[in-house]
Design a protein around this motif. Structure first.
Motif, short mmCIF file in Angstrom:
data_model
loop_
_atom_site.label_atom_id
_atom_site.label_comp_id
_atom_site.label_asym_id
_atom_site.label_seq_id
_atom_site.Cartn_x
_atom_site.Cartn_y
_atom_site.Cartn_z
N PRO A 1 62.78 42.94 68.59
CA PRO A 1 63.13 42.39 67.27
C PRO A 1 64.52 42.83 66.82
N ASP A 2 65.08 42.07 65.87
CA ASP A 2 66.37 42.50 65.32
C ASP A 2 66.18 43.69 64.38
N ARG A 3 67.28 44.25 63.96
CA ARG A 3 67.23 45.52 63.22
C ARG A 3 66.76 45.37 61.78
N ASN A 4 66.57 44.13 61.34
CA ASN A 4 66.17 43.90 59.96
C ASN A 4 64.66 43.85 59.76
N VAL A 5 63.89 44.00 60.84
CA VAL A 5 62.44 43.95 60.67
C VAL A 5 61.95 45.21 59.97
N LEU A 6 60.76 45.11 59.40
CA LEU A 6 60.23 46.22 58.61
C LEU A 6 59.63 47.32 59.48
N ALA A 7 59.24 48.41 58.83
CA ALA A 7 58.83 49.63 59.53
C ALA A 7 57.69 49.38 60.52
N GLY A 8 56.67 48.64 60.10
CA GLY A 8 55.52 48.42 60.98
C GLY A 8 55.91 47.73 62.27
N ASN A 9 56.82 46.73 62.18
CA ASN A 9 57.27 46.02 63.36
C ASN A 9 58.11 46.92 64.27
N ARG A 10 58.91 47.78 63.68
CA ARG A 10 59.72 48.72 64.47
C ARG A 10 58.82 49.69 65.24
N ILE A 11 57.79 50.19 64.55
CA ILE A 11 56.86 51.11 65.21
C ILE A 11 56.18 50.42 66.39
N ASN A 12 55.72 49.18 66.18
CA ASN A 12 55.08 48.43 67.26
C ASN A 12 56.01 48.28 68.46
N ALA A 13 57.27 47.89 68.18
CA ALA A 13 58.22 47.64 69.26
C ALA A 13 58.51 48.89 70.07
N VAL A 14 58.74 49.99 69.37
CA VAL A 14 59.05 51.24 70.06
C VAL A 14 57.87 51.70 70.92
N GLN B 1 55.61 58.27 55.22
CA GLN B 1 54.40 59.08 55.29
C GLN B 1 53.69 59.15 53.94
N SER B 2 54.48 59.19 52.87
CA SER B 2 53.87 59.22 51.54
C SER B 2 53.16 57.91 51.22
N LEU B 3 53.70 56.80 51.72
CA LEU B 3 53.05 55.52 51.51
C LEU B 3 51.70 55.47 52.21
N VAL B 4 51.64 56.01 53.43
CA VAL B 4 50.37 56.05 54.15
C VAL B 4 49.36 56.91 53.40
N ASN B 5 49.82 58.09 52.94
CA ASN B 5 48.92 58.96 52.17
C ASN B 5 48.46 58.30 50.88
N LYS B 6 49.38 57.59 50.26
CA LYS B 6 49.07 56.92 49.00
C LYS B 6 47.97 55.89 49.18
N GLU B 7 48.00 55.18 50.30
CA GLU B 7 46.99 54.15 50.54
C GLU B 7 45.58 54.72 50.48
N HIS B 8 45.42 55.94 50.97
CA HIS B 8 44.08 56.53 51.05
C HIS B 8 43.73 57.43 49.88
N THR B 9 44.72 57.75 49.03
CA THR B 9 44.44 58.71 47.96
C THR B 9 44.65 58.16 46.57
#
Length: 369
Positions: free
Chosen positions: A125-138, A327-335
Motif C-alpha cells: 500500500p501507499d504511505r497514506n493508508v491507516l495504521a491497521g493497513n500498515r500493520i497488516n502489510a508489515v 496503544q491507548s486507543l486499543v486500551n480505550k476500546e476495552h476500558t
C-alpha cells in the motif's frame, strides 16, 4: 501464457486474476466474500470459503479460513492449474483475506504442487493508508520473506503509482498497477517465443530467473535519445526506480535478464558491467537481442533482490511515531465507559400503578351507605 498461472486471493488478487484471464493466463481465485469474486467474470474457476462473508481487514480471519478449509483449498488449486511451471499467488498485503491467507497458503502449496514453483504478486500500500493497513502489510511481508523455497516475489508498490500519477484516484491507481504488472510478465513471456540470430531469450532462461528466491522487478525503457554506453546504462537504472515495483535499495542481484529490441547500432551501446555497476553483477545473466527497425527498447529483469527495508520502514515509521497514541486507543476500546451522576433520578420515572384485586363482596360493601 500457459506456463505461468495466476491465483488471486482476496479482492485485489481476484482483480489481478481478472486482468490475467483477459491476457490468456490460466487463472483461479479464492475469496471469503462471494460478492467480491462474482465481479471477476473472466475468471472461471472460483472457490468461496464457506461460512464467511469477508474478513473485514482482519488477517486472523483469513488465517482461520485456511486452517479450517485447507484440504478443500489445496484440492481446488490442484484441479485448477494443469501443466504450468510457475504459479504466482496474487494478493494485497494490507487487507484481511489476501494478506491473512496467502503466506500460509503459499507455504502449503510448495509441498502440494510437485513440479510447480510458487511465487507471489504482493501489492504494497501507499504511505497514506491507516495504521491497521500498515500493520497488516508489515506482518504479511515479514511472513512471506521467511518462506523457504519461494520463487520470485513481485512487490507492486502503490506508492510508486501515486508518485507517478499524483492526481489519480485510488481506483485508477489500483487498476493501473494491476494492468502494468501483468503486462510486464506477459511481455517477457512473449519475447521467449521470438527467434533471433543474435541470441535468444527463451522460456527456460525466464524460468531460471523467476524461480530465484527473493524480490524480482521487471522494467523497460526506450533508448532513443541515448548516445553513449553511460547514457544507456543510466536509462536502464532509471527504469528500475520508475517501475511499478518497490525501488531497488541494495546491492545483490542473483539472476538477471536483459532483452534488447531495436536497431543493431544501438545494441552496441549496451555495456553489461556498466549496467550493473550500482547493484552488482549478477551470478547469472540471460540475454536476448532482437534486431528490428522499431524504437530501441531494453527490458531488464532483476531477481534475488533483498526485501526493501527502507520501503518497509517507511510503512512502520508512523506506527512507531504514534505508538503511545495507538496503544491507548486499543486500551480505550476495552476500558472506556460512562458513569452517570444522576443514578438517584431513576426513582423519578413514571411507574404503572399496581392494582390490588378484591372480591365482589368487599367492593359492594365499600360503596354501601
Amino acid at each position: 501464457m500457459k506456463s505461468i498461472g495466476i491465483l488471486g486471493v482476496g479482492q485485489a488478487g481476484g482483480n489481478i486474476a481478472e486482468i490475467a484471464s483477459s491476457m490468456g493466463f490460466e487463472t483461479a481465485l479464492i475469496n471469503t466474500n462471494q460478492r467480491d469474486g462474482l465481479v471477476n467474470t473472466r475468471v472461471e474457476k472460483k472457490y468461496f470459503i464457506p461460512g464467511y462473508n469477508g474478513a473485514g481487514q482482519d488477517r486472523s480471519i483469513g488465517l482461520k479460513a485456511v486452517n479450517e478449509n485447507y484440504k478443500e483449498i489445496i484440492d481446488f488449486v490442484q484441479r485448477s492449474f494443469k501443466n504450468i511451471r510457475l504459479l504466482l499467488v496474487a494478493f494485497s498485503t494490507d487487507g484481511g483475506t489476501g494478506s491473512g491467507m496467502s503466506p500460509i497458503l503459499i507455504d502449503l502449496l510448495l509441498d502440494q504442487l510437485p513440479g510447480v514453483n510458487i511465487g507471489a504478486i504482493a501489492i504494497v500500500p501507499d504511505r497514506n493508508v491507516l495504521a491497521g493497513n500498515r500493520i497488516n502489510a508489515v506482518e504479511c511481508i515479514e511472513e512471506i520473506s521467511k518462506i523457504d523455497s519461494l520463487s520470485s516475489v513481485f512487490l507492486v508498490d502503490n506508492d510508486q503509482m501515486r508518485k507517478l500519477n499524483p492526481q489519480s484516484s485510488k481506483h485508477e491507481i489500483y487498476l493501473s498497477s494491476n494492468h502494468q504488472v501483468m503486462e510486464a510478465i506477459k511481455n517477457v513471456l512473449q519475447v521467449t517465443k521470438k527467434s533471433s540470430f543474435y541470441g535468444n531469450f527463451d522460456e527456460t532462461d525466464l524460468m531460471n530467473i523467476l524461480n530465484t528466491r527473493g524480490v524480482t522487478i521487471i522494467s523497460s525503457t526506450t533508448l532513443t535519445d541515448a548516445k553513449t554506453t553511460t547514457e544507456v546504462a543510466s536509462k536502464i537504472e532509471q527504469s528500475w526506480g520508475n517501475s511499478i515495483f518497490c525501488p531497488v535499495e541494495s546491492i545483490g542481484v542473483i539472476r538477471a535478464g536483459l532483452i534488447y529490441e531495436g536497431p543493431e547500432k544501438m545494441a552496441k551501446l549496451v555495456n553489461v558491467p556498466l549496467v550493473f555497476e550500482r547493484v552488482g553483477e549478477p551470478l547469472e545473466l540471460f540475454e536476448g537481442t532482437y534486431i528490428s527497425e522499431s524504437d530501441p527498447t531494453i527490458t531488464s529483469i532483476l531477481a534475488g533482490l533483498s526485501f526493501p527495508t527502507r520501503r518497509m520502514r517507511a510503512l512502520e515509521g508512523s506506527l512507531e511515531k504514534n505508538k503511545e497514541r495507538l496503544q491507548s486507543l486499543v486500551n480505550k476500546e476495552h476500558t472506556q465507559k460512562y458513569d452517570s451522576k444522576i443514578s438517584w433520578a431513576s426513582n423519578l420515572k413514571a411507574k404503572t400503578p399496581q392494582r390490588q384485586t378484591g372480591s365482589v363482596t368487599s367492593k359492594l360493601s365499600k360503596y354501601k351507605r
